[in-house]
Design a protein around this motif. Structure first.
Motif, PDB file in Angstrom:
ATOM      1  N   ALA A 166      10.333  -0.585  -9.679  1.00 35.61           N
ATOM      2  CA  ALA A 166      10.850  -0.381  -8.325  1.00 35.61           C
ATOM      3  C   ALA A 166       9.754   0.001  -7.335  1.00 35.61           C
ATOM      4  O   ALA A 166       9.773  -0.465  -6.175  1.00 35.61           O
ATOM      5  CB  ALA A 166      11.933   0.696  -8.343  1.00 35.61           C
ATOM      6  N   LEU A 167       8.809   0.819  -7.739  1.00 36.24           N
ATOM      7  CA  LEU A 167       7.816   1.318  -6.792  1.00 36.24           C
ATOM      8  C   LEU A 167       6.939   0.214  -6.188  1.00 36.24           C
ATOM      9  O   LEU A 167       6.745   0.179  -4.971  1.00 36.24           O
ATOM     10  CB  LEU A 167       6.960   2.398  -7.453  1.00 36.24           C
ATOM     11  CG  LEU A 167       7.671   3.733  -7.691  1.00 36.24           C
ATOM     12  CD1 LEU A 167       6.782   4.679  -8.472  1.00 36.24           C
ATOM     13  CD2 LEU A 167       8.103   4.376  -6.374  1.00 36.24           C
ATOM     14  N   PRO A 168       6.383  -0.703  -6.972  1.00 34.29           N
ATOM     15  CA  PRO A 168       5.589  -1.788  -6.353  1.00 34.29           C
ATOM     16  C   PRO A 168       6.424  -2.666  -5.427  1.00 34.29           C
ATOM     17  O   PRO A 168       5.929  -3.137  -4.404  1.00 34.29           O
ATOM     18  CB  PRO A 168       5.073  -2.577  -7.564  1.00 34.29           C
ATOM     19  CG  PRO A 168       5.144  -1.630  -8.704  1.00 34.29           C
ATOM     20  CD  PRO A 168       6.331  -0.768  -8.440  1.00 34.29           C
ATOM     21  N   ALA A 169       7.697  -2.882  -5.793  1.00 31.77           N
ATOM     22  CA  ALA A 169       8.558  -3.694  -4.940  1.00 31.77           C
ATOM     23  C   ALA A 169       8.772  -3.005  -3.598  1.00 31.77           C
ATOM     24  O   ALA A 169       8.739  -3.652  -2.541  1.00 31.77           O
ATOM     25  CB  ALA A 169       9.898  -3.942  -5.636  1.00 31.77           C
ATOM     26  N   LEU A 170       8.966  -1.697  -3.621  1.00 30.38           N
ATOM     27  CA  LEU A 170       9.147  -0.957  -2.376  1.00 30.38           C
ATOM     28  C   LEU A 170       7.851  -0.933  -1.560  1.00 30.38           C
ATOM     29  O   LEU A 170       7.885  -1.000  -0.328  1.00 30.38           O
ATOM     30  CB  LEU A 170       9.616   0.463  -2.668  1.00 30.38           C
ATOM     31  CG  LEU A 170      11.059   0.600  -3.174  1.00 30.38           C
ATOM     32  CD1 LEU A 170      11.363   2.048  -3.510  1.00 30.38           C
ATOM     33  CD2 LEU A 170      12.042   0.071  -2.138  1.00 30.38           C
ATOM     34  N   ALA A 171       6.730  -0.822  -2.226  1.00 25.23           N
ATOM     35  CA  ALA A 171       5.454  -0.807  -1.514  1.00 25.23           C
ATOM     36  C   ALA A 171       5.227  -2.112  -0.753  1.00 25.23           C
ATOM     37  O   ALA A 171       4.600  -2.121   0.302  1.00 25.23           O
ATOM     38  CB  ALA A 171       4.314  -0.555  -2.498  1.00 25.23           C
ATOM     39  N   ARG A 172       5.761  -3.216  -1.282  1.00 28.41           N
ATOM     40  CA  ARG A 172       5.581  -4.511  -0.616  1.00 28.41           C
ATOM     41  C   ARG A 172       6.427  -4.622   0.650  1.00 28.41           C
ATOM     42  O   ARG A 172       6.012  -5.259   1.621  1.00 28.41           O
ATOM     43  CB  ARG A 172       5.928  -5.651  -1.580  1.00 28.41           C
ATOM     44  CG  ARG A 172       4.883  -5.878  -2.669  1.00 28.41           C
ATOM     45  CD  ARG A 172       5.131  -7.177  -3.399  1.00 28.41           C
ATOM     46  NE  ARG A 172       6.345  -7.145  -4.199  1.00 28.41           N
ATOM     47  CZ  ARG A 172       6.399  -6.727  -5.460  1.00 28.41           C
ATOM     48  NH1 ARG A 172       5.301  -6.291  -6.065  1.00 28.41           N
ATOM     49  NH2 ARG A 172       7.536  -6.736  -6.124  1.00 28.41           N
ATOM     50  N   VAL A 173       7.601  -4.024   0.644  1.00 27.58           N
ATOM     51  CA  VAL A 173       8.484  -4.147   1.812  1.00 27.58           C
ATOM     52  C   VAL A 173       8.337  -2.981   2.771  1.00 27.58           C
ATOM     53  O   VAL A 173       8.797  -3.043   3.906  1.00 27.58           O
ATOM     54  CB  VAL A 173       9.963  -4.275   1.381  1.00 27.58           C
ATOM     55  CG1 VAL A 173      10.167  -5.521   0.547  1.00 27.58           C
ATOM     56  CG2 VAL A 173      10.446  -3.040   0.646  1.00 27.58           C
ATOM     57  N   LEU A 174       7.682  -1.921   2.321  1.00 25.76           N
ATOM     58  CA  LEU A 174       7.527  -0.725   3.146  1.00 25.76           C
ATOM     59  C   LEU A 174       6.075  -0.283   3.075  1.00 25.76           C
ATOM     60  O   LEU A 174       5.725   0.638   2.339  1.00 25.76           O
ATOM     61  CB  LEU A 174       8.450   0.381   2.634  1.00 25.76           C
ATOM     62  CG  LEU A 174       8.574   1.646   3.462  1.00 25.76           C
ATOM     63  CD1 LEU A 174       9.149   1.340   4.837  1.00 25.76           C
ATOM     64  CD2 LEU A 174       9.447   2.669   2.754  1.00 25.76           C
ATOM     65  N   PRO A 175       5.194  -0.936   3.795  1.00 33.36           N
ATOM     66  CA  PRO A 175       3.764  -0.640   3.697  1.00 33.36           C
ATOM     67  C   PRO A 175       3.425   0.829   3.911  1.00 33.36           C
ATOM     68  O   PRO A 175       2.493   1.351   3.310  1.00 33.36           O
ATOM     69  CB  PRO A 175       3.152  -1.513   4.794  1.00 33.36           C
ATOM     70  CG  PRO A 175       4.113  -2.640   4.951  1.00 33.36           C
ATOM     71  CD  PRO A 175       5.466  -2.044   4.730  1.00 33.36           C
ATOM     72  N   ALA A 176       4.204   1.529   4.747  1.00 37.92           N
ATOM     73  CA  ALA A 176       3.923   2.943   4.997  1.00 37.92           C
ATOM     74  C   ALA A 176       4.102   3.781   3.744  1.00 37.92           C
ATOM     75  O   ALA A 176       3.584   4.891   3.653  1.00 37.92           O
ATOM     76  CB  ALA A 176       4.829   3.471   6.105  1.00 37.92           C
ATOM     77  N   ALA A 177       4.860   3.255   2.775  1.00 37.51           N
ATOM     78  CA  ALA A 177       5.088   4.006   1.539  1.00 37.51           C
ATOM     79  C   ALA A 177       3.984   3.758   0.511  1.00 37.51           C
ATOM     80  O   ALA A 177       3.894   4.466  -0.479  1.00 37.51           O
ATOM     81  CB  ALA A 177       6.424   3.628   0.938  1.00 37.51           C
ATOM     82  N   ALA A 178       3.144   2.761   0.730  1.00 41.56           N
ATOM     83  CA  ALA A 178       2.186   2.365  -0.297  1.00 41.56           C
ATOM     84  C   ALA A 178       1.244   3.503  -0.670  1.00 41.56           C
ATOM     85  O   ALA A 178       0.970   3.725  -1.860  1.00 41.56           O
ATOM     86  CB  ALA A 178       1.390   1.154   0.187  1.00 41.56           C
ATOM     87  N   ALA A 179       0.730   4.221   0.324  1.00 41.16           N
ATOM     88  CA  ALA A 179      -0.201   5.313   0.012  1.00 41.16           C
ATOM     89  C   ALA A 179       0.473   6.404  -0.791  1.00 41.16           C
ATOM     90  O   ALA A 179      -0.089   6.943  -1.741  1.00 41.16           O
ATOM     91  CB  ALA A 179      -0.763   5.884   1.309  1.00 41.16           C
ATOM     92  N   GLU A 180       1.711   6.728  -0.427  1.00 41.28           N
ATOM     93  CA  GLU A 180       2.446   7.771  -1.153  1.00 41.28           C
ATOM     94  C   GLU A 180       2.747   7.335  -2.568  1.00 41.28           C
ATOM     95  O   GLU A 180       2.601   8.082  -3.524  1.00 41.28           O
ATOM     96  CB  GLU A 180       3.754   8.076  -0.414  1.00 41.28           C
ATOM     97  CG  GLU A 180       4.496   9.301  -0.951  1.00 41.28           C
ATOM     98  CD  GLU A 180       3.829  10.602  -0.597  1.00 41.28           C
ATOM     99  OE1 GLU A 180       3.992  11.552  -1.374  1.00 41.28           O
ATOM    100  OE2 GLU A 180       3.124  10.668   0.420  1.00 41.28           O
ATOM    101  N   ILE A 181       3.133   6.073  -2.738  1.00 44.89           N
ATOM    102  CA  ILE A 181       3.454   5.552  -4.053  1.00 44.89           C
ATOM    103  C   ILE A 181       2.256   5.516  -4.970  1.00 44.89           C
ATOM    104  O   ILE A 181       2.343   5.758  -6.172  1.00 44.89           O
ATOM    105  CB  ILE A 181       4.070   4.139  -3.908  1.00 44.89           C
ATOM    106  CG1 ILE A 181       5.478   4.245  -3.314  1.00 44.89           C
ATOM    107  CG2 ILE A 181       4.118   3.409  -5.232  1.00 44.89           C
ATOM    108  CD1 ILE A 181       6.066   2.920  -2.921  1.00 44.89           C
ATOM    109  N   SER A 182       1.063   5.255  -4.417  1.00 41.11           N
ATOM    110  CA  SER A 182      -0.131   5.102  -5.236  1.00 41.11           C
ATOM    111  C   SER A 182      -0.699   6.424  -5.719  1.00 41.11           C
ATOM    112  O   SER A 182      -1.611   6.448  -6.529  1.00 41.11           O
ATOM    113  CB  SER A 182      -1.198   4.334  -4.469  1.00 41.11           C
ATOM    114  OG  SER A 182      -1.622   5.075  -3.329  1.00 41.11           O
TER     115      SER A 182
END
Length: 216
Positions: free
Chosen positions: A199-215
């Motif tokens: 789920a996390l990589p999929a969300l990072a693709r649609v919500l770029p602002a979340a990418a840093a937090e997810i990583s």
């Protein structure tokens, strides 16, 4: 930061693990608030004959009683705080990015009043027998934690199983038929860590602002 939230909904049949996944996503997304369908629904209080009549009439989802849910979801999406009807206190978006709100729901986009606020829908595609086994284990786990709770839990379990074949399973079949096609991401039954990893990589693709937090 201010502005609307990106609403991520997690749906699946009871016992699919949607609450566990929503909680895990919240931890990864800076404490994103979780709005819970279960805190609003009133259909489980209906007598069996009313549920049976609802099923005979095609199970119109607009008739599912969810007082206040659409209003609270819309307010949370706007960035306003709303009452946490599941745990008490308030639900509010965390400061900064990502501005994400999580929605733990059974109905996904199939329910017009709440589905219109969903930006991304995850469906947990768990077989009915697995979901049922998990649901039954929730009864037994509670009884093991508190032996004094055994008799009332046994009565609740008996009532649940008594309604399962004629009322509950047909409802879950309708849910899968109507909710799954609207999902942006379908995940098969898997351990929570694997669901989160998908789920996390999929969300990072649609919500770029979340990418840093997810990583992190």
């Amino acid at each position: 930061m201010s502005g609307p939230a990106f609403v991520v909904a997690v749906a699946g049949p009871p016992g699919s693990g949607k609450t566990s996944l929503a909680e895990a996503l919240s931890r990864q997304l800076g404490g994103a608030p979780i709005l819970s369908y279960d805190a609003y629904e009133r259909i489980t209080a209906w007598p069996p004959d009313r549920v049976a009549d609802w099923l005979r009439r095609g199970a119109p989802l607009a008739e599912v009683p969810l007082p206040g849910l659409a209003t609270d979801l819309a307010a949370l999406k706007r960035g306003e705080s709303v009452p946490d009807r599941a745990r008490g206190g308030s639900l509010r978006l965390p400061r900064g990015e990502p501005r994400v709100a999580l929605f733990d729901t059974l109905l996904g986009r199939a329910h017009a009043g709440t589905g219109c606020h969903i930006d991304y829908l995850i469906w947990l595609d768990v077989p009915f027998d697995v979901a049922l086994a998990r649901k039954l284990r929730s009864f037994t786990a509670e009884a093991l934690r508190d032996p004094r709770a055994g008799p009332p839990l046994l009565a609740s379990l008996d009532a649940y199983l008594g309604r399962y074949e004629d009322l509950l399973r047909p409802t879950y079949a309708i849910q899968r038929q109507r909710v799954r096609p609207g999902a942006d991401l379908v995940l098969p039954a898997a351990p929570l860590a694997d669901l989160l990893a998908a789920a996390l990589p999929a969300l990072a693709r649609v919500l770029p602002a979340a990418a840093a937090e997810i990583s992190r």
